[in-house]
Design a protein around this motif. Sequence first.
Motif, mmCIF file in Angstrom:
data_model
loop_
_atom_site.group_PDB
_atom_site.id
_atom_site.type_symbol
_atom_site.label_atom_id
_atom_site.label_comp_id
_atom_site.label_asym_id
_atom_site.label_seq_id
_atom_site.Cartn_x
_atom_site.Cartn_y
_atom_site.Cartn_z
ATOM 1 N N LEU A 102 0.833 -1.210 0.000
ATOM 2 C CA LEU A 102 0.000 0.000 0.000
ATOM 3 C C LEU A 102 0.866 1.258 0.000
ATOM 4 O O LEU A 102 0.555 2.246 -0.671
ATOM 5 C CB LEU A 102 -0.920 -0.019 1.222
ATOM 6 C CG LEU A 102 -1.809 1.219 1.411
ATOM 7 C CD1 LEU A 102 -2.797 1.333 0.258
ATOM 8 C CD2 LEU A 102 -2.542 1.154 2.744
ATOM 9 N N GLU A 103 1.962 1.197 0.722
ATOM 10 C CA GLU A 103 2.860 2.354 0.753
ATOM 11 C C GLU A 103 3.427 2.650 -0.632
ATOM 12 O O GLU A 103 3.447 3.806 -1.095
ATOM 13 C CB GLU A 103 3.994 2.099 1.746
ATOM 14 C CG GLU A 103 5.009 3.227 1.797
ATOM 15 C CD GLU A 103 6.166 2.921 2.725
ATOM 16 O OE1 GLU A 103 7.004 3.832 2.913
ATOM 17 O OE2 GLU A 103 6.248 1.783 3.224
ATOM 18 N N GLY A 104 3.892 1.602 -1.326
ATOM 19 C CA GLY A 104 4.453 1.818 -2.664
ATOM 20 C C GLY A 104 3.421 2.378 -3.631
ATOM 21 O O GLY A 104 3.703 3.309 -4.403
ATOM 22 N N ARG A 105 2.188 1.838 -3.604
ATOM 23 C CA ARG A 105 1.154 2.301 -4.530
ATOM 24 C C ARG A 105 0.755 3.753 -4.248
ATOM 25 O O ARG A 105 0.666 4.580 -5.170
ATOM 26 C CB ARG A 105 -0.071 1.391 -4.436
ATOM 27 C CG ARG A 105 -1.156 1.719 -5.460
ATOM 28 C CD ARG A 105 -2.177 0.606 -5.501
ATOM 29 N NE ARG A 105 -2.987 0.561 -4.312
ATOM 30 C CZ ARG A 105 -4.134 1.240 -4.130
ATOM 31 N NH1 ARG A 105 -4.569 2.026 -5.096
ATOM 32 N NH2 ARG A 105 -4.819 1.128 -3.021
ATOM 33 N N LEU A 106 0.560 4.077 -2.961
ATOM 34 C CA LEU A 106 0.152 5.434 -2.634
ATOM 35 C C LEU A 106 1.258 6.441 -2.903
ATOM 36 O O LEU A 106 0.996 7.574 -3.307
ATOM 37 C CB LEU A 106 -0.286 5.514 -1.172
ATOM 38 C CG LEU A 106 -1.583 4.797 -0.821
ATOM 39 C CD1 LEU A 106 -1.964 5.074 0.623
ATOM 40 C CD2 LEU A 106 -2.720 5.234 -1.731
ATOM 41 N N ARG A 107 2.515 6.054 -2.678
ATOM 42 C CA ARG A 107 3.607 6.987 -2.950
ATOM 43 C C ARG A 107 3.740 7.260 -4.445
ATOM 44 O O ARG A 107 4.009 8.392 -4.860
ATOM 45 C CB ARG A 107 4.923 6.442 -2.385
ATOM 46 C CG ARG A 107 5.015 6.518 -0.874
ATOM 47 C CD ARG A 107 6.409 6.222 -0.370
ATOM 48 N NE ARG A 107 6.471 6.247 1.079
ATOM 49 C CZ ARG A 107 6.581 7.345 1.826
ATOM 50 N NH1 ARG A 107 6.619 8.533 1.229
ATOM 51 N NH2 ARG A 107 6.647 7.267 3.133
ATOM 52 N N ARG A 108 3.546 6.238 -5.293
ATOM 53 C CA ARG A 108 3.585 6.453 -6.732
ATOM 54 C C ARG A 108 2.446 7.375 -7.181
ATOM 55 O O ARG A 108 2.651 8.319 -7.965
ATOM 56 C CB ARG A 108 3.512 5.109 -7.469
ATOM 57 C CG ARG A 108 4.773 4.296 -7.407
ATOM 58 C CD ARG A 108 4.723 3.155 -8.418
ATOM 59 N NE ARG A 108 3.630 2.236 -8.158
ATOM 60 C CZ ARG A 108 3.716 1.169 -7.359
ATOM 61 N NH1 ARG A 108 4.854 0.904 -6.727
ATOM 62 N NH2 ARG A 108 2.669 0.374 -7.183
ATOM 63 N N LEU A 109 1.240 7.109 -6.675
ATOM 64 C CA LEU A 109 0.122 7.974 -7.028
ATOM 65 C C LEU A 109 0.320 9.401 -6.533
ATOM 66 O O LEU A 109 0.012 10.373 -7.233
ATOM 67 C CB LEU A 109 -1.181 7.406 -6.446
ATOM 68 C CG LEU A 109 -1.729 6.133 -7.100
ATOM 69 C CD1 LEU A 109 -2.923 5.618 -6.317
ATOM 70 C CD2 LEU A 109 -2.137 6.408 -8.540
ATOM 71 N N SER A 110 0.863 9.525 -5.312
ATOM 72 C CA SER A 110 1.093 10.858 -4.754
ATOM 73 C C SER A 110 2.126 11.624 -5.569
ATOM 74 O O SER A 110 1.967 12.830 -5.825
ATOM 75 C CB SER A 110 1.542 10.736 -3.304
ATOM 76 O OG SER A 110 1.816 12.010 -2.759
ATOM 77 N N THR A 111 3.190 10.927 -6.015
ATOM 78 C CA THR A 111 4.209 11.583 -6.833
ATOM 79 C C THR A 111 3.630 12.052 -8.162
ATOM 80 O O THR A 111 3.890 13.176 -8.615
ATOM 81 C CB THR A 111 5.377 10.619 -7.079
ATOM 82 O OG1 THR A 111 5.891 10.173 -5.816
ATOM 83 C CG2 THR A 111 6.490 11.311 -7.863
ATOM 84 N N ARG A 112 2.810 11.205 -8.787
ATOM 85 C CA ARG A 112 2.191 11.586 -10.065
ATOM 86 C C ARG A 112 1.238 12.768 -9.883
ATOM 87 O O ARG A 112 1.239 13.728 -10.664
ATOM 88 C CB ARG A 112 1.444 10.392 -10.639
ATOM 89 C CG ARG A 112 0.869 10.627 -12.030
ATOM 90 C CD ARG A 112 -0.048 9.501 -12.415
ATOM 91 N NE ARG A 112 -1.224 9.458 -11.551
ATOM 92 C CZ ARG A 112 -2.167 8.508 -11.616
ATOM 93 N NH1 ARG A 112 -2.069 7.535 -12.491
ATOM 94 N NH2 ARG A 112 -3.206 8.553 -10.789
ATOM 95 N N ASN A 113 0.425 12.718 -8.838
ATOM 96 C CA ASN A 113 -0.517 13.811 -8.598
ATOM 97 C C ASN A 113 0.198 15.113 -8.269
ATOM 98 O O ASN A 113 -0.239 16.193 -8.677
ATOM 99 C CB ASN A 113 -1.467 13.440 -7.468
ATOM 100 C CG ASN A 113 -2.349 12.244 -7.813
ATOM 101 O OD1 ASN A 113 -2.545 11.943 -8.993
ATOM 102 N ND2 ASN A 113 -2.860 11.563 -6.814
ATOM 103 N N ALA A 114 1.307 15.009 -7.529
ATOM 104 C CA ALA A 114 2.069 16.218 -7.209
ATOM 105 C C ALA A 114 2.648 16.846 -8.471
ATOM 106 O O ALA A 114 2.654 18.083 -8.626
ATOM 107 C CB ALA A 114 3.181 15.884 -6.217
#
Length: 522
Positions: free
Chosen positions: A161-173
Amino acid sequence: MNPAEAATFMARLEAGESLRSITGGTGQTPICSSRAFKVHCQLHPEWGSKAQALAKANSKSRILAGVKKQVDRRTHCKSGHELTPENTKLRITNRGWRHLECQLCRRGWNTRAHPTAAQVTAAIAVVEEGGTLADATARKSDGGVIRFNGLVAAFRLQPKLEGRLRRLSTRNAARKRKKLWSKRKRAAKESARDAARLRMTERIQYPEFPPDVVLRLLEEGCTLRMIFYGARPGQGNKKVCAGISSRKAFNKYCAAHPEWAERATALAEQNAQAANKRKGASQRERTYCIYGHSLHDARVHTRWSTGYTTRQCRTCERIRVKGARPMEPDKLLLVCQALQQKKSLAEITGRPLRGKKRPMISNTERLYCHRRFDPEFDRFVREMIAGSLSRSQILRWSMERARKLTDQRREEANDFETIRAMLPTYLPGRDDIAQNIFVALLEGSLRQDQIKERVREFVAAYDRDARKNGTVKFGLRSLDAPLFSDGSATLLDGLSSENYAGWDLSMLASTGRRIGPRRQRS
């Protein structure tokens, strides 16, 4: 405060002392009270603004110094852990406060976090909807749904979950940064556009029209457009200063001062001619084309599409002609079909006809290259276009005849309206009189230059014909027209049923018209 006290007050503020200590708030001997300080600031605004700014800066610096002193003096945290260099971390907040953080307390605080399933689900929803981890862990007032330490604890339990959310957060940022940058860019463009619009509309405000300034600029070589717009010679069409007055004011001043207007108008025409000659100077002075070929032997010609005189690089033209490839089979089939339909080469190559564009099947270079490449195709083209010249000439002269006929009919229609305008508007037979004049012109009994002189003759002839037929000059009378304005009887109703040559007087009387003996004149 008197001047001496005010000077001492300002000196102590500049030395870094706080307002509270100067006014006796810390037990020291005050110069004046805080109320007297406020009154003096109101009486002397310049001195007061400077003193208040110094007092505010000194207060903040003294608070920061006290906090730093207190932080540096601490040896243990609130939990009793020793604040050694390995166990501490200096954190500076957004307000500038210094804070020593105990790392043992931080690790214990992170391990004690127990996020709920609703909080983790809400954090996942925030990130999947386009937010970042910072948005999910913000304060509740800012839209946060989970504390940061709770999210860290959830990540320890679910590494995927950490890896998926961090990837999504980086893309959204990254998307947010791009959107913010485009928004700032649009705002900068709008501000630049507004500034340019303001510069376009601004004018130097003179109480009256400045003839000396305008005449000086005209003598320097400026055109009227440059003066009113704000451009200057040698700067192109760019606005380099504010415009002066307007063309309306210039025309008004010229009308009031003819001598000045004669001189200014002559200079303006001379400068306008010089400016027209300067147009295209950058292109005329070029010695090489965009590919570096010399333009000393360039082909000067006038473009049929724009009407501008241009220079064509012969080297580029030869390279383009030699490098042209033969047509593809599908294009070749379309060209052959067009030739069999008796279409011209100009129509096939898309040359405009009377200013209108036509669809292009193949450009000129490809068509002639394929003719050189394929002798059979070249022979076929020659056979198809053998009679094109005669067909084009027939079309040309038929269009010329149609144009002349149209002009002639338009001129005849204009002559008829011109003749009709010479007749009085109250005549009911204007069209008949104009027709008689036009017939006389066609028969040759009347010349064009005699119409104005002899128009009365045609009006008199029309009146004579009307009297001869019993209709006077107002034309024939309809039987359905009412006899009198105060009755509804018509000529047709007045005819007797026994004798059509007489009138039924009883019927006329019944329709409201009074019938009686005619009054005798005295």
